[in-house]
Design a protein around this motif. Structure first.
Motif: not given
Length: 813
Positions: A546-574
Motif C-alpha cells: 500500500y502506498v499513499y502520496t497526496p496530490y501536488r500540482n507539478q505541471s510548472s516543473i520542467p522535465i530534466f531527467d525523469s520519465a515514465t517507468a515501465d509497467f513490470n513486476l518491479a515497478e508495481i511495488f514501487s
C-alpha cells in the motif's frame, strides 16, 4: 659380493662436499651379509676419498659423480648384479642441479674407474631435470659428456628430443642433438637439423619447423599449420618462441613470410599477431582486420589493428589498457584519415579511467567522442541486436568519497547525441551526499541530498535550470522466516530555479514538498507435495503493498531527467511510477500479488513458479508527464507469468500484461530454451508490445506494435563442424529485423568461423555483412568479432574449448 671384487670398496667413499649415498646390493641368489653392510657404513663414516664410478646395474640405478682425486684406471664389468642407490643427502635439491648426482640405468656395464663408462641395452642417464636414453650410453669423465647412440631420447626441463644420437653435458646441463624431432613442454614441436639445449631453459633450432600441432609431426603427418625458418629460439622462462627468416604455412600453402616471427608457447599473454578477421559489408566493402598484440608489461598492453576497407580506406584501431595498484583504465581509438566516400576524416575516441586518491576518495573518467552522426552506422560492428546502434555517448568525470555512513559524489555529466536523436539535459555539475544508517534500534534511515545544474542546447527551446533535492526516508523492517512487514515514510523536497527568458510568463522559482507513506507485507506458506513420484515443497506467498502520496500540482516543473517507468513486476511495488524526481505521482493504491513455487525437496532446485500481480487505485492519479494521461481509479492492468524446468535441460518462461478495461494484451513474452548438451542450445522467444517507445527515425505517430518471433541456436553437426543461427522476424511488418547465420569448424590445431549478418541501423535502413575468422591454435589467439557476434546473437552460445597447455609432468618418463 666377493671381497676380491675388482671395485675396491675403499674407493667408494665420497669426496668432501659430494653427495653421500647409501648402498644396498644383492646377488640374485645370495643376500649381502649384514656384517659387510655394517663394515661398509663404518668405512663411509671414516674414510674421505673422492667418489668416482659407483657401479653399473641391470635395470636399477647407480650414481656417477665427478672425482676430485683420480685413482688408477680400473676396468669394471658387471652382468646380473643389481644395485640401488638412494640419496641420503643432497646439498641443493632445489637449486641448479650441479650438486645432484647423476643416476645411470642399463642392462650391461663396462668401463674404467674415473675415466669412462659404457652402458648397453635400455640405457638411461638422469640428472636433476634432464635425462638421456638410448640403446647405448657412453660417459667420458674428462669432458663430462654422456652420448646416447641409437633411438636417442633427450629431455631437459620437460622438452623432449628424439633422434639417432644425443649429447648431454651433465655438469653444465647443456646438450645437443642432430636431426631431432622435438616436442616442447608447452605442447608445440617439429623437426630441425640440429637442436642445442641450454641449461637456462633456452632451446635453439637450426633449419627446422615448428607447429602447435606436435602430435601430427609425431604421427608422421604434416601439421595443419607450421612455421619453417632458418633458426628458432625458444625461451621457456619467457614462454616465447622466435623464428628468423620464417614462412607460415597453412594446409601446405605459404600465407605469410617475415624475417622475424615472435609467438607465445603458452596461454599466457604474449606479444604477436592475433587471429585476422575477414568481412564483407554493404557499407565498407571487403574488410581485413589484422590485430597485433603488444604485451608491454604484466599490467599494460596494447593492441593495434589495421582495418583495410575497400570502400572506405585503411582505418587504424588501437586499444591500450593499464592497471596499477591505485588506478586503471583504457584508451580506445579508431581513426580513418580520409573516407573514400565522404572525403572526411572519421574517428572515435574513448577513455575510461578510475583512480584511488586515498582516504576513501576515488576519481573516474568516462569520455567518448565520435566524429560525426553517421559514424556508428558506417563502421559499427552490428552485434548489439537488442538496442541497435548507439547514438548517445557519455562524457563524464567525477569524484566519490566514502566516509563512515556518508557517501559523496561530485561529477560533470555531458553527452554527445547523434542526429536524429534528441539532445538530453546535461548535469554541469552534480553534487550529492547520501547518509545511510541501518538497524538503528530497528530503524533504517537514508537521506540523499543532490544538487544539479542542468543545461541543454539552445536550439531545442528548452530552458536551463538548477535543482536541489532531498529525500529522507525512514523504515522499520520486521523480517521473519514466515512473514515480513516493512512500513516506510518518505519526505520528498525539491527546489527549482529555471532560466526562462525575460518576459516569460512561466514561474522561475518553484518549490515542492510532499510526503509518502507505504507499507509492504507478505507471508510464506509451504507444504510437502509428491508430483510424478518426486518429493516437492510447494509454497504459497501472498503479498500486499500500500502506498499513499497526496496530490501536488507539478505541471510548472520542467522535465530534466525523469520519465515514465515501465509497467513490470518491479515497478508495481514501487512508491513512484516515474523514474527521477521531477515528478512524484500522487497515489492511493493497493498492489496485491500471489506467487507459488515448486521446489525439489532433495536438491532445493526450483522446478516451477507461477505469479500474479495487480494494482488497485483507490482514487485517480492526476500527476502525469507532459502530454500524458491520468491513471484512472480502479484496477490496473494485471501481470501474470511463470517459469518451469520441464526437464533437466528444457526450461519455459512467460509473462503477460493484460488490460481488463480494453480487453487487450499490452505485452506478452514467452520463451523456451533447450540445452541438451555441451555446445547445444536452442532458443525460441515470442515478444509483443502494443505501445513501444519510438526508435531513431520514428515519431510517435509512426510507431507500430512490436510483434516478433526470435529463433536462435547453436548445434554441432559433427564433432568438429557446427552451425550458429538467429532469426528475428516481425509478424506485423512481415520482414526480418535481424538475422545471423554462422558456421564454425574446430580442428585440433586450427579453427575457422564464418558468419552472415543483417541488422537494422535505424527504422528505415539496414546493413549486411559477411565475416570470417581463421584461428591457428598455439600461434594466434582469438577474441574478436566472430565469436563476439555469435555470443551476442545466440543466448547460451559456447565457443569451442581452448587447448590446455600441458605441464612438464604430462608426459613424464
Amino acid at each position: 659380493m666377493s671381497r676380491q671384487s675388482r671395485l675396491d670398496r675403499r674407493d667408494w667413499l665420497p669426496a668432501s662436499g659430494a653427495s653421500i649415498v647409501t648402498l644396498f646390493a644383492y646377488m640374485p641368489d645370495k643376500q649381502v651379509h649384514t656384517n659387510e653392510v655394517s663394515s661398509l657404513r663404518r668405512m663411509m663414516r671414516t674414510r674421505r676419498k673422492p667418489l668416482a664410478l659407483l657401479l653399473s646395474l641391470p635395470g636399477v640405478w647407480c650414481s656417477l659423480a665427478g672425482a676430485q682425486e683420480a685413482p688408477p684406471p680400473d676396468i669394471v664389468k658387471s652382468d646380473g648384479l643389481m644395485l640401488r642407490t638412494v640419496p641420503a643427502l643432497v646439498d641443493n635439491p632445489l637449486g641448479d642441479g650441479n650438486d645432484v648426482p647423476m643416476y645411470v640405468r642399463g642392462m650391461h656395464l663396462s668401463g674404467r674407474t674415473n675415466v669412462d663408462a659404457t652402458v648397453d641395452d635400455d640405457a638411461e642417464a638422469r640428472k636433476y631435470r634432464s635425462f638421456v636414453k638410448g640403446d647405448r650410453l657412453t660417459y667420458d669423465q674428462d669432458t663430462d659428456e654422456v652420448v646416447a647412440h641409437g633411438n636417442a631420447r633427450l629431455s631437459q626441463g620437460g622438452n623432449l628430443f628424439t633422434g639417432p644420437e644425443a649429447h648431454m653435458y651433465t655438469g653444465a646441463g647443456d646438450g645437443y642433438m642432430l636431426t631431432p624431432t622435438y616436442r616442447l613442454v608447452s605442447g608445440g614441436g617439429g623437426k630441425s637439423e640440429r637442436a642445442d639445449i641450454e641449461a637456462n631453459n633456452v632451446v635453439t633450432m637450426q633449419r627446422g619447423t615448428y607447429s602447435g600441432c606436435a602430435t601430427c609431426a609425431e604421427d608422421g603427418k604434416t601439421p595443419a599449420w607450421y612455421i619453417k625458418a632458418s633458426e628458432f629460439e625458444f625461451d621457456q622462462e619467457q614462454q616465447e618462441g622466435t623464428a628468423y627468416n620464417g614462412i607460415l604455412f597453412f594446409q601446405g600453402v605459404p600465407i605469410l613470410a617475415s624475417p622475424y616471427f615472435s609467438f607465445p608457447t603458452s596461454n599466457e599473454r604474449r606479444s604477436g599477431l592475433l587471429a585476422p578477421t575477414f568481412s564483407q559489408s554493404s557499407r565498407t566493402g571487403f574488410e581485413l582486420a589484422t590485430p597485433y598484440y603488444f604485451n608491454i608489461a604484466p599490467n599494460r598492453d596494447l593492441t593495434i589493428t589495421p582495418r583495410f576497407m575497400t570502400k572506405r580506406g585503411v582505418m587504424l584501431n588501437g586499444d591500450f589498457r593499464y592497471l596499477e595498484p591505485t588506478y586503471a583504465g583504457l584508451f580506445h581509438i579508431e581513426y580513418l584519415p580520409k573516407d573514400r566516400i565522404t572525403g572526411d576524416a572519421r574517428y572515435t575516441f574513448t577513455w575510461q579511467h578510475s583512480q584511488s586518491l586515498g582516504y576513501g576518495v576515488n576519481a573516474y573518467v568516462n569520455f567518448t567522442k565520435v566524429s560525426d552522426d553517421t559514424y556508428p552506422d558506417d563502421f559499427g560492428s552490428g552485434t548489439n541486436f537488442q538496442t541497435g546502434v548507439q547514438r548517445v555517448y557519455n562524457r563524464e568525470a567525477g569524484l566519490t568519497w566514502n566516509y563512515g555512513d556518508w557517501s559523496f559524489l561530485a561529477r560533470v555529466l555531458k553527452y554527445q547525441t547523434l542526429a536524429p536523436s534528441t539532445p538530453q539535459y546535461e548535469s554541469v555539475p552534480e553534487l550529492s551526499a547520501t547518509y545511510n544508517k541501518l538497524d538503528l534500534h530497528g530503524f533504517d534511515f537514508t537521506m540523499p541530498i543532490r544538487y544539479n545544474r542542468f543545461q541543454i542546447a539552445s536550439w531545442t527551446g528548452q530552458p536551463n535550470g538548477e535543482r536541489i533535492y532531498a529525500q529522507p526516508t525512514l523504515s522499520y523492517p520486521i523480517l521473519t522466516p514466515g512473514y515480513f512487514v516493512v512500513p516506510k515514510v518518505i519526505f520528498n523536497a525539491a527546489s527549482y530555479n529555471v532560466d526562462y527568458p525575460n518576459g516569460s510568463m512561466m514561474q522561475s522559482s518553484i518549490t515542492r514538498t510532499l510526503p509518502t507513506f507505504s507499507v509492504d507485507t507478505g507471508m510464506t506458506f509451504e507444504r510437502p507435495l509428491t508430483l510424478f513420484g518426486i518429493g516437492m515443497k510447494q509454497t504459497l506467498e501472498p503479498r500486499l503493498f500500500y502506498v499513499y502520496t497526496p496530490y501536488r500540482n507539478q505541471s510548472s516543473i520542467p522535465i530534466f531527467d525523469s520519465a515514465t517507468a515501465d509497467f513490470n513486476l518491479a515497478e508495481i511495488f514501487s512508491e513512484n511510477s516515474f523514474i527521477g524526481v521531477d515528478r512524484i505521482q500522487d497515489a492511493n493504491r493497493v498492489t496485491a500479488a500471489l506467487t507459488s513455487r515448486l521446489i525439489d525437496a532433495e536438491t532445493g532446485v526450483e522446478r516451477g513458479r507461477i505469479w500474479y500481480a495487480q494494482r488497485y487505485n483507490i482514487q485517480q492519479s492526476r500527476v502525469t508527464m507532459p502530454g500524458g494521461v491520468p491513471e484512472d481509479a480502479g484496477v490496473s492492468d494485471f501481470l501474470v507469468g511463470g517459469s518451469a524446468l520441464l526437464y533437466r535441460n528444457l526450461t519455459f518462461s512467460t509473462a503477460v500484461q493484460y488490460s481488463p478495461s480494453t480487453s487487450q494484451f499490452n505485452r506478452s513474452d514467452a520463451g523456451i530454451t533447450w540445452r541438451p548438451g555441451e555446445r547445444k542450445v536452442f532458443n525460441l522467444y515470442y515478444r509483443y508490445l502494443r505501445n513501444p517507445p519510438p526508435v531513431v527515425g520514428q515519431t510517435a505517430l509512426t510507431v507500430t506494435p512490436i510483434n516478433q518471433i526470435e529463433l536462435s541456436g547453436q548445434w554441432p553437426i559433427t564433432p568438429r563442424f557446427g552451425i550458429v543461427g538467429r532469426l528475428n522476424y516481425s509478424i506485423t511488418d512481415k520482414t526480418f529485423i535481424d538475422a545471423l547465420a554462422g558456421f564454425e569448424y574446430d580442428a585440433d590445431c586450427w579453427a575457422f568461423r564464418v558468419g552472415l549478418q543483417r541488422y537494422a541501423t535505424n527504422a528505415t535502413t539496414t546493413t549486411s555483412r559477411i565475416f570470417a575468422q581463421l584461428e591457428l591454435k598455439g600461434l594466434t589467439k582469438s577474441g574478436n568479432s566472430a565469436t563476439e557476434a555469435f555470443k551476442v546473437g545466440v543466448p547460451g552460445y559456447q565457443p569451442p574449448p581452448t587447448n590446455q597447455i600441458p605441464s612438464r609432468f604430462s608426459n613424464y618418463e
